[in-house]
Design an enzyme around this catalytic site. Structure first.
Site, PDB file in Angstrom:
ATOM      1  N   PRO A  23       0.822  -1.218   0.000  1.00  0.00           N
ATOM      2  CA  PRO A  23       0.000   0.000   0.000  1.00  0.00           C
ATOM      3  C   PRO A  23       0.851   1.261   0.000  1.00  0.00           C
ATOM      4  CG  PRO A  23      -0.572  -1.474   1.833  1.00  0.00           C
ATOM      5  CD  PRO A  23       0.663  -2.001   1.237  1.00  0.00           C
ATOM      6  N   GLU A  24       0.535   2.194  -0.892  1.00  0.00           N
ATOM      7  CA  GLU A  24       1.203   3.484  -0.936  1.00  0.00           C
ATOM      8  C   GLU A  24       0.143   4.566  -0.668  1.00  0.00           C
ATOM      9  OE1 GLU A  24       3.819   3.885  -4.355  1.00  0.00           O
ATOM     10  OE2 GLU A  24       4.042   1.722  -4.500  1.00  0.00           O
TER      11      GLU A  24
ATOM     12  N   HIS B 119      -5.226 -14.165   9.535  1.00  0.00           N
ATOM     13  CA  HIS B 119      -4.147 -13.167   9.506  1.00  0.00           C
ATOM     14  C   HIS B 119      -4.511 -11.845  10.172  1.00  0.00           C
ATOM     15  CE1 HIS B 119      -2.097 -16.003   7.000  1.00  0.00           C
ATOM     16  NE2 HIS B 119      -2.958 -15.874   6.014  1.00  0.00           N
TER      17      HIS B 119
ATOM     18  N   ARG C 142       2.221 -10.759   6.153  1.00  0.00           N
ATOM     19  CA  ARG C 142       3.671 -10.835   6.358  1.00  0.00           C
ATOM     20  C   ARG C 142       4.151 -10.138   7.633  1.00  0.00           C
ATOM     21  NH1 ARG C 142       6.855  -9.880   0.941  1.00  0.00           N
ATOM     22  NH2 ARG C 142       8.530 -10.535   2.311  1.00  0.00           N
TER      23      ARG C 142
END
Ligand SMILES: [Zn+2]
Length: 280
Positions: free
Chosen positions: A2-3, A92, A111
């Site tokens: 994500p940016e 997650h 992650r």
């Protein structure tokens, strides 16, 4: 990863469902995030507070709470925030906030490169380091070609790595830096001190244009990024160079190249992005 546009889409989507809700519970589901919640002493000031504002700092999300406390949520490589009206939740999830009315705000991160921090808004000296060093927002008036030229004038750093440096400009990562430099016709390997004024101006103009278009498209969905409602962003189909190595350029038909820069992949068109002459 994500940016800025993906973070802005999350802010736009969460604002109407979160603002005015009370946080009644903070629950860690993972050791690493439990330690962060402890470290920033988040449990006590957060429980019972009301969410007053959802905003963005670079590519991070900030929740301003009543009582003067704020939460800084960094999404890392694969993080996302999901609003869940009730019941169970997907895999997650690393921590969640239980909200008034029975809903939850979930932080999901496969992650686990995401981070959470908390701080009192009235104590700027105690703000997390990420906020203290963050450069100007590319959609604000503090971001202009004079500023960039000044920051880059004595540096041999490549323009691609320069744009990805969060202390130079906030919120640009690997995908949008490649796209911005393609649109600006600048070779990603160009050392910043060798860029001329017209090139800096094209970079500023294209940065604003591409980020705004990506926000309008709901962001770029590559692998793990999902919008808060699990919808996919559609900017992926507008990417001109990112992920298109060995394919032909939509403008000049040259073959798109992929190189390594600062341990990340860079994509560019050798036909459209010419290296300006420079001395080492
Ligand atoms: Zn081209």
């Amino acid at each position: 990863m994500p940016e800025l546009p993906e973070a802005q889409v999350i802010v736009n989507e969460l604002t109407p469902v979160l603002v005015g809700r009370r946080i009644i519970r903070v629950q860690a589901c993972d050791e690493k995030f439990a330690r962060q919640l402890e470290k920033f002493k988040i449990f006590r000031p957060v429980r019972g507070s009301e969410i007053q504002k959802v905003k963005r700092r670079g590519k991070a999300i900030v929740l301003d709470l009543s009582g003067g406390f704020s939460l800084l949520i960094q999404l890392g490589m694969t993080g996302g925030l999901l609003f869940f009206p009730g019941g169970g939740y997907p895999s997650h999830v690393r921590y969640w906030l239980g909200l008034s009315g029975g809903s939850k705000l979930l932080f999901r991160d496969t992650r686990k490169f995401g981070k959470i921090a908390g701080y009192r808004r009235g104590e700027p000296e105690n703000r997390p380091a990420f906020l203290k060093t963050l450069g100007p927002d590319p959609l604000s008036s503090d971001f202009h070609s004079r500023y960039l030229r000044e920051r880059g004038k004595n540096r041999i750093l490549s323009i691609k790595e320069f744009l990805m440096n969060q202390t130079v400009v906030a919120g640009i990562g690997n995908i949008y830096s490649s796209e911005i430099l393609f649109a600006a016709g600048v070779d990603p390997r160009q050392p910043t001190r060798s860029l001329d004024s017209p090139a800096w101006e094209r970079i500023v103009r294209q940065t604003r244009m591409i980020l705004r278009r990506a926000i309008d498209a709901g962001g770029t969905t590559i692998r793990d990024y999902r919008r808060t409602d699990d919808q996919q962003g559609t900017f992926s189909s507008a990417l001109m160079v990112y992920g298109r190595e060995q394919q032909s350029c939509v403008r000049c038909r040259s073959v798109i190249r992929k190189i390594r820069q600062g341990n990340r992949s860079t994509f560019f068109c050798p036909g459209c992005q010419r290296l300006l002459p420079f001395r080492d």
